[in-house]
Design a protein around this motif. Structure first.
Motif, mmCIF file in Angstrom:
data_model
loop_
_atom_site.group_PDB
_atom_site.id
_atom_site.type_symbol
_atom_site.label_atom_id
_atom_site.label_comp_id
_atom_site.label_asym_id
_atom_site.label_seq_id
_atom_site.Cartn_x
_atom_site.Cartn_y
_atom_site.Cartn_z
ATOM 1 N N SER A 1 -18.683 -141.786 69.152
ATOM 2 C CA SER A 1 -20.103 -141.862 68.804
ATOM 3 C C SER A 1 -20.816 -142.896 69.675
ATOM 4 C CB SER A 1 -20.246 -142.209 67.323
ATOM 5 O OG SER A 1 -21.574 -142.569 67.022
ATOM 6 N N ARG A 2 -20.203 -144.073 69.827
ATOM 7 C CA ARG A 2 -20.809 -145.121 70.658
ATOM 8 C C ARG A 2 -20.921 -144.667 72.108
ATOM 9 N NH1 ARG A 2 -17.698 -148.901 67.613
ATOM 10 N NH2 ARG A 2 -18.979 -149.567 65.853
ATOM 11 N N ALA A 3 -19.898 -143.924 72.566
ATOM 12 C CA ALA A 3 -19.914 -143.427 73.952
ATOM 13 C C ALA A 3 -21.086 -142.463 74.160
ATOM 14 C CB ALA A 3 -18.589 -142.740 74.285
ATOM 15 N N ARG A 4 -21.539 -141.814 73.089
ATOM 16 C CA ARG A 4 -22.708 -140.927 73.183
ATOM 17 C C ARG A 4 -24.009 -141.707 73.065
ATOM 18 N NH1 ARG A 4 -19.645 -137.371 69.522
ATOM 19 N NH2 ARG A 4 -20.680 -138.446 67.819
ATOM 20 N N GLY A 5 -23.903 -143.023 72.823
ATOM 21 C CA GLY A 5 -25.095 -143.856 72.718
ATOM 22 C C GLY A 5 -25.634 -143.981 71.302
ATOM 23 N N GLU A 6 -24.887 -143.481 70.316
ATOM 24 C CA GLU A 6 -25.334 -143.621 68.926
ATOM 25 C C GLU A 6 -25.032 -145.028 68.411
ATOM 26 O OE1 GLU A 6 -24.828 -139.244 66.968
ATOM 27 O OE2 GLU A 6 -22.979 -140.192 67.611
ATOM 28 N N HIS A 7 -25.795 -145.469 67.416
ATOM 29 C CA HIS A 7 -25.524 -146.758 66.778
ATOM 30 C C HIS A 7 -24.544 -146.507 65.624
ATOM 31 C CE1 HIS A 7 -26.342 -150.909 65.597
ATOM 32 N NE2 HIS A 7 -26.290 -150.467 64.355
ATOM 33 N N ALA A 8 -23.272 -146.799 65.842
ATOM 34 C CA ALA A 8 -22.252 -146.476 64.844
ATOM 35 C C ALA A 8 -21.893 -147.698 64.005
ATOM 36 C CB ALA A 8 -21.008 -145.935 65.541
ATOM 37 N N PRO A 9 -21.636 -147.488 62.721
ATOM 38 C CA PRO A 9 -21.122 -148.587 61.883
ATOM 39 C C PRO A 9 -19.697 -148.914 62.334
ATOM 40 C CG PRO A 9 -20.961 -146.520 60.701
ATOM 41 C CD PRO A 9 -21.661 -146.215 62.001
ATOM 42 N N ASP A 10 -19.154 -150.037 61.868
ATOM 43 C CA ASP A 10 -17.752 -150.259 62.225
ATOM 44 C C ASP A 10 -16.828 -149.659 61.163
ATOM 45 O OD1 ASP A 10 -17.246 -152.136 60.233
ATOM 46 O OD2 ASP A 10 -17.611 -153.850 61.549
ATOM 47 N N ALA A 11 -15.544 -149.616 61.476
ATOM 48 C CA ALA A 11 -14.593 -148.913 60.614
ATOM 49 C C ALA A 11 -14.544 -149.527 59.207
ATOM 50 C CB ALA A 11 -13.203 -148.920 61.250
ATOM 51 N N PHE A 12 -14.739 -150.833 59.114
ATOM 52 C CA PHE A 12 -14.706 -151.466 57.797
ATOM 53 C C PHE A 12 -15.922 -151.089 56.941
ATOM 54 C CE2 PHE A 12 -11.468 -154.293 59.651
ATOM 55 C CZ PHE A 12 -10.524 -154.194 58.640
ATOM 56 N N ASP A 13 -17.082 -150.834 57.601
ATOM 57 C CA ASP A 13 -18.238 -150.344 56.843
ATOM 58 C C ASP A 13 -17.937 -148.972 56.242
ATOM 59 O OD1 ASP A 13 -19.854 -152.555 57.338
ATOM 60 O OD2 ASP A 13 -20.649 -151.701 59.197
ATOM 61 N N VAL A 14 -17.248 -148.135 57.009
ATOM 62 C CA VAL A 14 -16.885 -146.811 56.501
ATOM 63 C C VAL A 14 -15.902 -146.966 55.335
ATOM 64 C CG1 VAL A 14 -15.838 -144.579 57.056
ATOM 65 C CG2 VAL A 14 -17.279 -145.748 58.757
ATOM 66 N N LEU A 15 -14.941 -147.877 55.502
ATOM 67 C CA LEU A 15 -13.999 -148.132 54.408
ATOM 68 C C LEU A 15 -14.739 -148.596 53.149
ATOM 69 C CD1 LEU A 15 -11.044 -148.522 53.337
ATOM 70 C CD2 LEU A 15 -11.226 -150.886 54.119
ATOM 71 N N ASP A 16 -15.630 -149.582 53.328
ATOM 72 C CA ASP A 16 -16.303 -150.193 52.170
ATOM 73 C C ASP A 16 -17.260 -149.234 51.461
ATOM 74 O OD1 ASP A 16 -15.059 -152.631 52.433
ATOM 75 O OD2 ASP A 16 -16.733 -153.618 53.441
ATOM 76 N N HIS A 17 -17.995 -148.437 52.223
ATOM 77 C CA HIS A 17 -19.118 -147.716 51.615
ATOM 78 C C HIS A 17 -18.965 -146.200 51.550
ATOM 79 C CE1 HIS A 17 -21.260 -151.420 51.092
ATOM 80 N NE2 HIS A 17 -20.919 -151.755 52.325
ATOM 81 N N VAL A 18 -17.928 -145.666 52.179
ATOM 82 C CA VAL A 18 -17.663 -144.225 52.045
ATOM 83 C C VAL A 18 -16.301 -144.000 51.380
ATOM 84 C CG1 VAL A 18 -17.393 -142.018 53.254
ATOM 85 C CG2 VAL A 18 -19.120 -143.662 54.031
ATOM 86 N N LEU A 19 -15.256 -144.621 51.939
ATOM 87 C CA LEU A 19 -13.916 -144.389 51.400
ATOM 88 C C LEU A 19 -13.692 -145.107 50.072
ATOM 89 C CD1 LEU A 19 -11.818 -144.648 54.702
ATOM 90 C CD2 LEU A 19 -12.775 -142.613 53.607
ATOM 91 N N ALA A 20 -14.041 -146.404 50.007
ATOM 92 C CA ALA A 20 -13.748 -147.191 48.799
ATOM 93 C C ALA A 20 -14.384 -146.589 47.538
ATOM 94 C CB ALA A 20 -14.170 -148.653 48.989
ATOM 95 N N PRO A 21 -15.675 -146.192 47.583
ATOM 96 C CA PRO A 21 -16.241 -145.584 46.370
ATOM 97 C C PRO A 21 -15.469 -144.337 45.924
ATOM 98 C CG PRO A 21 -17.991 -146.125 47.928
ATOM 99 C CD PRO A 21 -16.688 -146.358 48.642
ATOM 100 N N MET A 22 -15.063 -143.515 46.893
ATOM 101 C CA MET A 22 -14.311 -142.304 46.523
ATOM 102 C C MET A 22 -12.933 -142.671 45.972
ATOM 103 S SD MET A 22 -15.336 -139.369 49.316
ATOM 104 C CE MET A 22 -14.553 -140.099 50.758
ATOM 105 N N TYR A 23 -12.250 -143.608 46.637
ATOM 106 C CA TYR A 23 -10.930 -144.033 46.161
ATOM 107 C C TYR A 23 -11.021 -144.549 44.718
ATOM 108 C CZ TYR A 23 -9.220 -144.152 51.056
ATOM 109 O OH TYR A 23 -8.843 -143.851 52.337
ATOM 110 N N VAL A 24 -11.999 -145.427 44.472
ATOM 111 C CA VAL A 24 -12.096 -146.063 43.150
ATOM 112 C C VAL A 24 -12.450 -145.037 42.086
ATOM 113 C CG1 VAL A 24 -13.494 -147.667 41.777
ATOM 114 C CG2 VAL A 24 -12.479 -148.409 43.948
ATOM 115 N N ARG A 25 -13.347 -144.108 42.419
ATOM 116 C CA ARG A 25 -13.696 -143.080 41.425
ATOM 117 C C ARG A 25 -12.487 -142.216 41.076
ATOM 118 N NH1 ARG A 25 -19.715 -141.228 40.851
ATOM 119 N NH2 ARG A 25 -20.773 -143.215 41.118
ATOM 120 N N VAL A 26 -11.677 -141.874 42.080
ATOM 121 C CA VAL A 26 -10.478 -141.078 41.786
ATOM 122 C C VAL A 26 -9.451 -141.914 41.024
ATOM 123 C CG1 VAL A 26 -8.500 -139.876 42.810
ATOM 124 C CG2 VAL A 26 -10.804 -139.457 43.674
#
Lengths: 199, 199
Positions: free
Chosen positions: A143-168
């Motif tokens: 994504s960064r190589a395409r010039g997009e402003h990407a979050p870092d991997a820990f942001d994805v962990l905290d705000h996409v993966l963690a909510p799903m993990y905790v709900r399950v």
């Protein structure tokens, strides 16, 4: 009863044993939960000798990590849709399917267990996390190589993966497509205090 | 060896037994993990009769829930600082301290276990979650009564609690004050697509 392996098919029997042992582990995790079975139990279920498992994996923690990594690798090929939003939505939907599937909860609880199960377990948990992070990072790097402003991997962990993990893990409601897409959209929406260079 | 209780101190012995049983449960969870001990183990550790535990709590899941709820109640009084940002920062810091404390991981893993441990366990997990949500909701209700735009309790779960839970469960880094405050600030920062009436 012949323990010698046919020379013309290296890996044939070996791959079959690996698949049987992995299947036995998955069944035992689902039936008893991690921590409630031994290498001997796995061997009995897979109909192989204990010594075969020790020779190949060394210990139970390494075997469990191999199972978890194989499942994560096989089930989470990283999407490449051409846009970060598309990649993250597809990725999040894959993870949601995986962790709400028949073995998903067992896999999640295994990951939790591996991260705290003595020194071998901690190492195994770190390997699992490192592999997951590596997969994710490659997607964000594209994504960064395409010039997009990407979050870092820990942001994805905290705000996409963690909510799903905790709900399950806590057994809260289904992970609907709207909910999962919403997590991604929220992560990608710009925030007022976000400054250039801030990650 | 006299099992009769002194009539002039109702609750004296009862409260002492409860404290001893709770302590025994906490020790066993830390030493063995949930699922790896029985009512009999708890009774032996607390030096009480099995029948005392069954009479009072009915089963192990109910006892575990009582322990977890007591710890959460005792450790997480809801802050009332006069502003939502202040309340949430104080609350998040309390939770971070609690789950990184000596029994914190055991409590988290207990909550995970209770939510999947058969019908009694599911009920117990729901009680635990309902209590936590009720505490949080009262804080958010106060904020709305002051005219602030408050997130809902599930947003707090997804974006403040879940990241901390997952980092502790997976053993990732310390929960620094900067990290914890950052989660709250991020939750409270307005997003462009947020419309009136959207929650």
């Amino acid at each position: 009863m012949d323990e010698r392996q046919p020379a013309r098919r290296p890996g044939g029997r070996s791959a079959r044993v690996r698949a049987e042992v992995h299947q036995a582990v998955t069944e035992l995790i689902n039936e008893r939960g991690y921590g409630n079975f031994t290498v001997g139990d796995v061997a009995a279920r897979a109909a192989v000798a204990d010594s075969s498992i020790y020779r190949r994996w060394g210990n139970l923690a390494t075997l469990l990590t191999d199972v978890a990594l194989t499942r994560l690798d096989a089930r989470s090929p990283m999407p490449d849709t051409g846009s970060l939003a598309g990649d993250l939505r597809t990725y999040a939907a894959q993870v949601a399917r995986e962790i709400t599937g028949p073995d998903g909860l067992a896999l999640l609880r295994l990951a939790v267990a591996l991260s705290h199960n003595g020194r071998q377990g901690v190492k195994a948990g770190e390997d699992l996390l490192a592999e997951r992070t590596r997969q994710l990072q490659s997607m964000l790097d594209r994504s960064r190589a395409r010039g997009e402003h990407a979050p870092d991997a820990f942001d994805v962990l905290d705000h996409v993966l963690a909510p799903m993990y905790v709900r399950v893990l806590l057994g809260i409601g289904p992970l609907t497509p709207e909910y999962v897409d919403g997590l991604v959209d929220r992560l990608l929406s710009p925030r007022p205090e976000q400054r250039d260079g801030e990650r």
